[in-house]
Motif scaffolding. Structure first.
Motif, mmCIF file in Angstrom:
data_model
loop_
_atom_site.group_PDB
_atom_site.id
_atom_site.type_symbol
_atom_site.label_atom_id
_atom_site.label_comp_id
_atom_site.label_asym_id
_atom_site.label_seq_id
_atom_site.Cartn_x
_atom_site.Cartn_y
_atom_site.Cartn_z
ATOM 1 N N ARG A 31 0.822 -1.214 0.000
ATOM 2 C CA ARG A 31 0.000 0.000 0.000
ATOM 3 C C ARG A 31 0.854 1.262 0.000
ATOM 4 O O ARG A 31 0.371 2.339 -0.363
ATOM 5 C CB ARG A 31 -0.904 0.041 1.244
ATOM 6 N N THR A 32 2.103 1.152 0.418
ATOM 7 C CA THR A 32 2.941 2.343 0.590
ATOM 8 C C THR A 32 3.830 2.620 -0.619
ATOM 9 O O THR A 32 4.584 3.597 -0.606
ATOM 10 C CB THR A 32 3.837 2.197 1.840
ATOM 11 N N ASN A 33 3.775 1.774 -1.633
ATOM 12 C CA ASN A 33 4.654 1.971 -2.786
ATOM 13 C C ASN A 33 4.383 3.309 -3.475
ATOM 14 O O ASN A 33 3.239 3.623 -3.806
ATOM 15 C CB ASN A 33 4.471 0.839 -3.799
ATOM 16 N N ILE A 34 5.421 4.080 -3.657
ATOM 17 C CA ILE A 34 5.342 5.353 -4.358
ATOM 18 C C ILE A 34 6.452 5.395 -5.400
ATOM 19 O O ILE A 34 7.339 4.530 -5.419
ATOM 20 C CB ILE A 34 5.480 6.560 -3.395
ATOM 21 N N GLU A 35 6.415 6.405 -6.253
ATOM 22 C CA GLU A 35 7.473 6.554 -7.249
ATOM 23 C C GLU A 35 8.813 6.740 -6.547
ATOM 24 O O GLU A 35 8.947 7.565 -5.647
ATOM 25 C CB GLU A 35 7.184 7.758 -8.142
ATOM 26 N N GLN A 132 -0.561 7.762 5.115
ATOM 27 C CA GLN A 132 -1.022 9.081 5.537
ATOM 28 C C GLN A 132 0.019 10.166 5.287
ATOM 29 O O GLN A 132 -0.330 11.331 5.064
ATOM 30 C CB GLN A 132 -1.388 9.057 7.023
ATOM 31 N N SER A 133 1.289 9.806 5.321
ATOM 32 C CA SER A 133 2.349 10.800 5.138
ATOM 33 C C SER A 133 2.945 10.780 3.738
ATOM 34 O O SER A 133 3.852 11.562 3.433
ATOM 35 C CB SER A 133 3.463 10.590 6.173
ATOM 36 N N GLY A 134 2.450 9.879 2.887
ATOM 37 C CA GLY A 134 2.906 9.854 1.500
ATOM 38 C C GLY A 134 4.298 9.311 1.295
ATOM 39 O O GLY A 134 4.946 9.631 0.291
ATOM 40 N N CYS A 135 4.777 8.485 2.221
ATOM 41 C CA CYS A 135 6.116 7.917 2.059
ATOM 42 C C CYS A 135 6.027 6.402 1.936
ATOM 43 O O CYS A 135 4.981 5.799 2.180
ATOM 44 C CB CYS A 135 7.037 8.321 3.214
ATOM 45 N N ALA A 136 7.122 5.776 1.552
ATOM 46 C CA ALA A 136 7.157 4.339 1.313
ATOM 47 C C ALA A 136 7.785 3.605 2.489
ATOM 48 O O ALA A 136 8.735 4.096 3.108
ATOM 49 C CB ALA A 136 7.946 4.045 0.040
ATOM 50 N N LEU A 137 7.261 2.436 2.784
ATOM 51 C CA LEU A 137 7.881 1.540 3.764
ATOM 52 C C LEU A 137 8.768 0.594 2.969
ATOM 53 O O LEU A 137 8.279 -0.301 2.286
ATOM 54 C CB LEU A 137 6.802 0.774 4.533
#
Length: 344
Positions: A31-35, A132-137
């Motif tokens: 769920r936390t994957n971002i560019e 919630q903070s827009g970062c990736a785990l």
């Protein structure tokens, strides 16, 4: 050959439970994957490729923290899927104070006995905090500690790395007397002062379920409410107004944290009647017979973040915050002096 050690298991560490934990937590991590995420969890290092385009002088900003003795309430309530939000919040709320956008987070879970479903539940909260903070785990560690801590106990900590463009960083250098202090509301006690909280209410398996006329939920539920994450509203505010200084109100309350956003020769005048004090704080002060000074020197009192803007931009700042889900208040103003924090 399958990885399994009968001898290690007899010593209290079940490595196969660790493998199962990783499998169970993968759906939460996804769920936390971002560019910028280069690799999934399971490797020897978490990989992230930051985007520096459009930045004059990129600066990496990091923060690390845990959740303190609030974790005891998660044990007592046997609710483990929110405490990870606190762990993320305590890190990302710090690095946003200088205007850094969080990029990624890594966690560390020390646990007496690895019960895969329990560990996955903890990671579920960590992942929610990252969303919630827009970062990736992008990584973490679960360490089983037989003989060092009780089987049912665990601790959670972590760190976040963010990025800021140095010319746009928030450092308080443009602060001046007359600037307005805006208070962003908290969701409760957040993750600070819980040693005192537990003493006030004599927290145990019975008292944690107590109800009070002042509270709309049982005591334990109110106290376990996760720390609010302010990253997205502060980033939105930075996009539309000049944010001169920001302070995360954590342990030490108003008296310790607000001066950290001020520069030499300046103080903060707080209008006491404007503080949106939550019922839980009034209850704690009454039950524990705690002085007003100690309350403001320990807890956030209903204000989790303070931002300073010019008087001319204060109304616009309030509008921007409201559009981003924050019903902020005018908390006070910057004044000349060296008192730190004064109440009016």
């Amino acid at each position: 050959m399958e990885s399994f050690s009968e001898s290690y298991k007899a010593a209290g560490v079940d490595i196969t439970a660790g493998y199962k934990s990783v499998e169970l937590m993968k759906k939460h991590v996804a769920r936390t994957n971002i560019e910028g995420v280069v690799s999934g969890i399971g490797g020897f290092g978490g990989l992230f490729a930051p985007d520096f385009k459009g930045m004059e002088e990129p600066v990496l900003v990091s923060g690390t923290d845990g959740v303190g003795t609030k974790i005891k309430l998660a044990f007592l309530l046997d609710k483990h899927n929110t405490i990870g939000i606190d762990a993320v919040a305590m890190c990302v709320n710090d690095i946003i104070c200088c205007g850094a956008k969080p990029l990624f987070f890594l966690d560390y879970i020390a646990i007496g006995k690895n019960i895969p479903e329990k560990v996955a539940s903890i990671v579920e909260g960590i992942a929610e905090g990252c969303v919630q903070s827009g970062c990736a785990l992008i990584g973490g560690e679960t360490a089983e500690h037989p003989g060092l801590m009780p089987e049912d106990d665990y601790d959670v900590a972590g760190f976040s790395v963010g990025i800021a463009d140095k010319p746009k960083m928030i450092d308080g250098s443009k602060l001046k007397a007359g600037d307005v202090l805006l208070g962003l509301r908290s969701t409760g006690v957040h993750s600070n002062g819980f040693s005192l909280v537990r003493k006030i209410f004599d927290i145990n398996e019975e008292t944690i379920n107590n109800t009070y006329p002042e509270l709309d939920k049982p005591l334990g539920e109110v106290l376990l409410t996760p720390t609010k994450i302010y990253v997205k509203p502060i980033l939105a505010l930075m996009d539309q107004v000049e944010v001169k200084a920001v302070s995360h109100i954590t342990g030490g309350g108003f008296y310790e944290n607000i001066p950290r956003m001020l520069t030499s020769g300046l103080s903060a005048k707080i209008i006491k009647e404007n503080i949106p004090v939550l019922p839980i704080f009034k209850l704690m002060q009454r039950v524990g017979n705690i002085s007003e000074h100690d309350m403001f020197n320990t807890f956030n009192m209903g204000v989790g973040m303070v931002a300073a803007v010019s008087k001319e931009q204060a109304d616009k700042a309030l509008e921007v915050l409201k559009a981003n889900g924050e019903d902020a208040v005018v908390l006070g103003e910057v004044i000349e002096g060296s008192e730190g924090v004064v109440f009016a």
